[in-house]
Design an enzyme around this catalytic site. Structure first.
Site, PDB file in Angstrom:
ATOM      1  N   LYS A 120       0.836  -1.208   0.000  1.00  0.00           N
ATOM      2  CA  LYS A 120       0.000   0.000   0.000  1.00  0.00           C
ATOM      3  C   LYS A 120       0.866   1.252   0.000  1.00  0.00           C
ATOM      4  O   LYS A 120       0.566   2.224  -0.692  1.00  0.00           O
ATOM      5  CB  LYS A 120      -0.960  -0.013   1.194  1.00  0.00           C
ATOM      6  CG  LYS A 120      -2.108  -1.009   0.993  1.00  0.00           C
ATOM      7  CD  LYS A 120      -2.997  -1.100   2.202  1.00  0.00           C
ATOM      8  CE  LYS A 120      -4.116  -2.112   1.970  1.00  0.00           C
ATOM      9  NZ  LYS A 120      -4.844  -2.451   3.202  1.00  0.00           N
ATOM     10  N   LYS A 199      -3.583 -10.174 -10.092  1.00  0.00           N
ATOM     11  CA  LYS A 199      -4.698 -10.369  -9.155  1.00  0.00           C
ATOM     12  C   LYS A 199      -5.749  -9.285  -9.362  1.00  0.00           C
ATOM     13  O   LYS A 199      -5.403  -8.103  -9.482  1.00  0.00           O
ATOM     14  CB  LYS A 199      -4.153 -10.280  -7.712  1.00  0.00           C
ATOM     15  CG  LYS A 199      -5.245 -10.325  -6.640  1.00  0.00           C
ATOM     16  CD  LYS A 199      -4.712  -9.886  -5.282  1.00  0.00           C
ATOM     17  CE  LYS A 199      -5.508  -8.742  -4.707  1.00  0.00           C
ATOM     18  NZ  LYS A 199      -6.483  -8.898  -3.743  1.00  0.00           N
ATOM     19  N   LYS A 202      -9.267  -3.738  -6.592  1.00  0.00           N
ATOM     20  CA  LYS A 202      -9.669  -2.341  -6.760  1.00  0.00           C
ATOM     21  C   LYS A 202      -8.449  -1.454  -6.972  1.00  0.00           C
ATOM     22  O   LYS A 202      -8.470  -0.519  -7.747  1.00  0.00           O
ATOM     23  CB  LYS A 202     -10.382  -1.851  -5.486  1.00  0.00           C
ATOM     24  CG  LYS A 202     -11.802  -2.294  -5.387  1.00  0.00           C
ATOM     25  CD  LYS A 202     -12.345  -2.108  -3.986  1.00  0.00           C
ATOM     26  CE  LYS A 202     -11.918  -3.227  -3.087  1.00  0.00           C
ATOM     27  NZ  LYS A 202     -12.672  -3.460  -1.872  1.00  0.00           N
TER      28      LYS A 202
END
Ligand code: ADP
Ligand code: TRP
Length: 331
Positions: A120, A199, A202
């Site tokens: 992230k 994968k 979002k």
């Protein structure tokens, strides 16, 4: 108070989803479908993790809307609130206190090793304390309800391991308190590929949203990346994301035909995409309609969630009380 897994009790199963974007096929097959399959025979806990979503969604209106939408997603896809406990994470504030109690037995190194945090930050999400301690909040989410099983996609495997590690450390330090849960990761649907073969997520902008209208859905399916092998040439089904996605929706006899075409030549990607579009559309059209009805009646959805929060809170308070006693907060 030892808790043996061999005791004849109904399995308690728990999972959560962030209200941070549109539900996609990866979420559905990785987490939601396995959860729905457990509904008939387990004590099921399902929740929307709005406190976790705050680490990436800092727009109050988007969070509010996302929370209602996530609830409508679950209900539209068949979650029966009379056969499970379904609530919004922040409606059970006990989770924040337990997060603190767990954080005192959580080594920094354990969190520093978490891929999800590193990924992230690499994607420019600010490296806040909340993002770093995300797995401790998730451990509290889980341990508060003492589940046996936690169905998730593969990307959450490490977070389940962190949860188990924290539970064991707490039990060793303060005495038996938490059941150490197992993750449930289905081999076939551990990682559903996205439009680009990575994968589906979002955060990669490569998803097929379940509740997209027909026009958007067709556009997404047509955008699935395939190689440039000519129609007549044989193709390897195992490395083709279109094939993997088709397999999730097509009946077995249809898939046997498609397999033949891949192996012997004759598979035309354009036609297969059209088939996939029709299959996805047919599968989710009734849920799409139901979701719209739910969104037109948000007070009903709020009522369902409020009832669920009352039940979840009862369980949460018992566990927190025990943890408070164990660490010496009760005198
Ligand atoms: P995203 O990666 O799109 O942000 P979330 O982190 O909100 O998805 O995931 C919610 C649930 O769906 C988790 O249990 C996660 O493991 C599962 N999941 C997400 N993407 C996939 C995927 N591509 N394949 C299988 N499961 C997935
Ligand atoms: N971290 C999970 C995800 O991003 C969401 C989550 C939060 C969760 N708390 C949980 C999943 C507890 C299972 C159990 O998908």
């Amino acid at each position: 108070m030892a808790r043996k897994r061999s005791e004849k009790i109904m399995q308690r199963i728990l999972s959560g989803i962030q209200p941070s974007g549109k539900l996609h096929i990866g979420n559905y097959f990785g987490m939601m479908k396995p959860m729905l399959a457990h509904m008939a025979s387990s004590e099921l806990y399902v929740f929307i993790v709005d406190l976790h979503a705050l680490t990436s969604v800092q727009d109050p209106e988007r969070l509010r809307r996302g929370t209602l939408e996530a609830a409508a997603d679950f209900l539209a896809l068949g979650l029966d609130p009379d056969r499970c406990i379904f609530w919004v994470q922040s409606d059970v504030p006990e989770v924040c206190e337990l997060t603190w109690l767990l954080s005192i037995v959580t080594p920094m190194g354990l969190l520093e090793r978490c891929h999800s945090y590193k990924d992230k930050v690499a994607k420019s999400i600010p490296a806040s304390h909340g993002l770093f301690s995300y797995p401790v909040l998730m451990a509290a989410d889980i341990l508060l309800y003492q589940p046996h099983l936690v169905p998730v996609g593969k990307d959450q495997k490490q977070h389940i391991e962190v949860t188990r590690d924290i539970a064991i450390r707490f039990n060793n330090t303060f005495g038996e308190t938490f059941l150490v849960p197992d993750g449930e990761i289905s081999e076939n649907t551990a990682v559903i590929p996205g439009l680009d073969g990575q994968k589906m997520s979002k955060s990669y902008d490569n998803t097929i949203p379940i509740f997209a209208d027909e026009k958007e859905l067709r556009k997404k399916v047509m955008a699935i990346q395939t190689d440039a092998t000519p129609v007549e040439a044989p193709k390897n089904p195992d490395t083709c994301n279109l094939y993997t996605l088709l397999k999730l929706f097509a009946p077995e006899d249809k898939m046997a035909e498609v397999h033949e075409l891949y192996v012997n030549g004759g598979a035309a990607y354009g036609y297969l995409k059209q088939d996939l579009f029709e299959l996805i559309n047919a599968r989710f059209a009734p849920a799409r309609k139901r979701k719209q009805e739910l969104l037109d009646n948000p007070d009903y959805v709020r009522q369902v969630l409020a009832k669920g929060a009352d039940k979840a809170r009862e369980k949460a308070m018992k566990t927190l009380q025990l943890a408070r006693e164990r660490v010496g907060l009760k005198y």
